[in-house]
Design an enzyme around this catalytic site. Sequence first.
Site, PDB file in Angstrom:
ATOM      1  N   ASP A   1       0.762  -1.126  -0.089  1.00 33.54           N
ATOM      2  CA  ASP A   1      -0.058   0.299  -0.246  1.00 33.54           C
ATOM      3  C   ASP A   1       0.859   1.203   0.103  1.00 33.54           C
ATOM      4  O   ASP A   1       2.239   1.190   0.002  1.00 33.54           O
ATOM      5  CB  ASP A   1      -0.818  -0.050   1.216  1.00 33.54           C
ATOM      6  CG  ASP A   1      -1.769   1.128   1.147  1.00 33.54           C
ATOM      7  OD1 ASP A   1      -2.118   1.690   0.368  1.00 33.54           O
ATOM      8  OD2 ASP A   1      -2.276   1.521   2.605  1.00 33.54           O
ATOM      9  N   PHE A   2       0.214   2.427  -0.073  1.00 32.97           N
ATOM     10  CA  PHE A   2       1.240   3.616  -0.156  1.00 32.97           C
ATOM     11  C   PHE A   2       0.857   4.380   1.105  1.00 32.97           C
ATOM     12  O   PHE A   2       1.736   4.496   2.161  1.00 32.97           O
ATOM     13  CB  PHE A   2       0.985   4.549  -1.312  1.00 32.97           C
ATOM     14  CG  PHE A   2       1.651   5.759  -1.297  1.00 32.97           C
ATOM     15  CD1 PHE A   2       3.100   5.893  -1.377  1.00 32.97           C
ATOM     16  CD2 PHE A   2       1.182   7.041  -1.094  1.00 32.97           C
ATOM     17  CE1 PHE A   2       3.763   7.003  -1.587  1.00 32.97           C
ATOM     18  CE2 PHE A   2       1.629   8.016  -1.069  1.00 32.97           C
ATOM     19  CZ  PHE A   2       3.113   8.107  -1.285  1.00 32.97           C
ATOM     20  N   ASP A   3      -0.126   4.822   1.391  1.00 32.12           N
ATOM     21  CA  ASP A   3      -0.383   5.795   2.481  1.00 32.12           C
ATOM     22  C   ASP A   3      -0.375   4.994   3.686  1.00 32.12           C
ATOM     23  O   ASP A   3      -1.421   4.080   3.842  1.00 32.12           O
ATOM     24  CB  ASP A   3      -1.757   6.572   2.358  1.00 32.12           C
ATOM     25  CG  ASP A   3      -1.824   7.682   1.188  1.00 32.12           C
ATOM     26  OD1 ASP A   3      -1.259   8.842   1.414  1.00 32.12           O
ATOM     27  OD2 ASP A   3      -2.292   7.321  -0.080  1.00 32.12           O
TER      28      ASP A   3
ATOM     29  N   ASP B   1      -2.072  -1.049   5.947  1.00 32.62           N
ATOM     30  CA  ASP B   1      -2.238  -0.375   7.254  1.00 32.62           C
ATOM     31  C   ASP B   1      -3.640  -0.403   7.206  1.00 32.62           C
ATOM     32  O   ASP B   1      -4.175   0.016   8.469  1.00 32.62           O
ATOM     33  CB  ASP B   1      -1.777   0.816   7.425  1.00 32.62           C
ATOM     34  CG  ASP B   1      -2.245   1.856   6.600  1.00 32.62           C
ATOM     35  OD1 ASP B   1      -2.054   1.831   5.395  1.00 32.62           O
ATOM     36  OD2 ASP B   1      -2.705   2.866   7.005  1.00 32.62           O
TER      37      ASP B   1
END
Length: 429
Positions: free
Chosen positions: A181-183, A368
């Site tokens: 994932d990124f954020d 997350d």
Amino acid sequence: MPVTIDPRRHSAALFDLDAVVTDTPLDSTVTLVRQLQGIGVGTAVFSTNRNSQGVLTATGLDHLFPVHVDGLASGKVTILVAAANRLMAQPGRCVVVAVDAAGITAARYGGFALVLGLVIGEDQTGHRDTLRNSGADTVVADLGEVIVRTGDRRMSELPDALQTLGLTDDLTARQPAVFFDFDGTLSDIVDDPDSARPVPGATEALQKLATHCPVAILSGRDLADVIKRIGVPGIWYSGSHGFESTAPDGTHHQNDAAEATIPILEQAATQLRDQLGPIPGVMVEHKRFGVAVHYRNVARDRVNEVAVAVRTAGQRNALRVTTGREVIELRPDIDWDKGKTLHWVIDRLHHAGTQVGSASLMPICLGDDITDEDAFDAVRHTDVGGIPIVVRHTEDGNRATAALFTLDSPMHVSEFTERLARQLSDTQR
């Protein structure tokens, strides 16, 4: 379609007293409540016109509901919010079980996550229609129809991947395919989503890792946005939770079934900007395949107002509503998510032929947020089995997760990525 109460997404369930105490005792209701308590989902009873404590005690059910809220003078929205507060749960993480249109409407306008209508009485067809038209997500005749997800662990119970996850033996037999994932995973969560950047060292670690194994980014951001923020060539990028992707060779792919929703999403974004514009701190992000409404900077007493507006827009436009860390989002109502995207990428890796053979991929997924749980499920249920790793945080409390390991922060994700790249380099010499 079966409805599931999921401890990853739901912290509490609020039951109308009339759903619990009926003329005909419902053993399935008691069974459901006990199942919920067994997985750590709080339970409460609400009523606008009865002494719920006395009724529960008289029927021997008081031990099942540690919280009960009555309110002759209060509206049902106020009662529901009070019940959620006493269970220390946000409405956006609560299930409401109601038996009448007033309860369903109150739950919908209170911004509650899942609104279940329970049909009681003879006129089930007419009652079902009334509850659906009032905003129920699902209507059932018996709470035995509700599925309770079990088998997950709380984030605080998981071992730290940096300290306990040894991959040396696996790396000699199986090639990792690593999904990020990124954020909140490669980037810290920030007040302004536009200012998010990879944490120091993350981009370099991704570049090193990509020379040794397939790497993919699965983000809720627009595809072009996430590519710009990471900028590592030769890897997979998927935006809008997988509705749009590019392969390492630059080939573009999209979910064609979702294309028809593009103008609908644009219209919904315009409506929400107009409706929510007066609320300080709200941010409406229109993406090609989604509309994300961020409320991190919104006053806490106005968050439910934001959630109600988005959920109402979802129902009005036949769009799916999903939630995340201080964000509520509209997307196409299509059976597609990060988990299905992960499987789709793995299938293409198999067809392309990996270095050690299609049967030997070892998917590793790091994320997350709630939307990453679909990918965690996919990783755990691949034929060869994989490793889901959740990046720990406290914004959803100590919620349940399908992950098997945890990392404490995006900086630890960067360190894990660097270490994995180094191990692969040593193994492949």
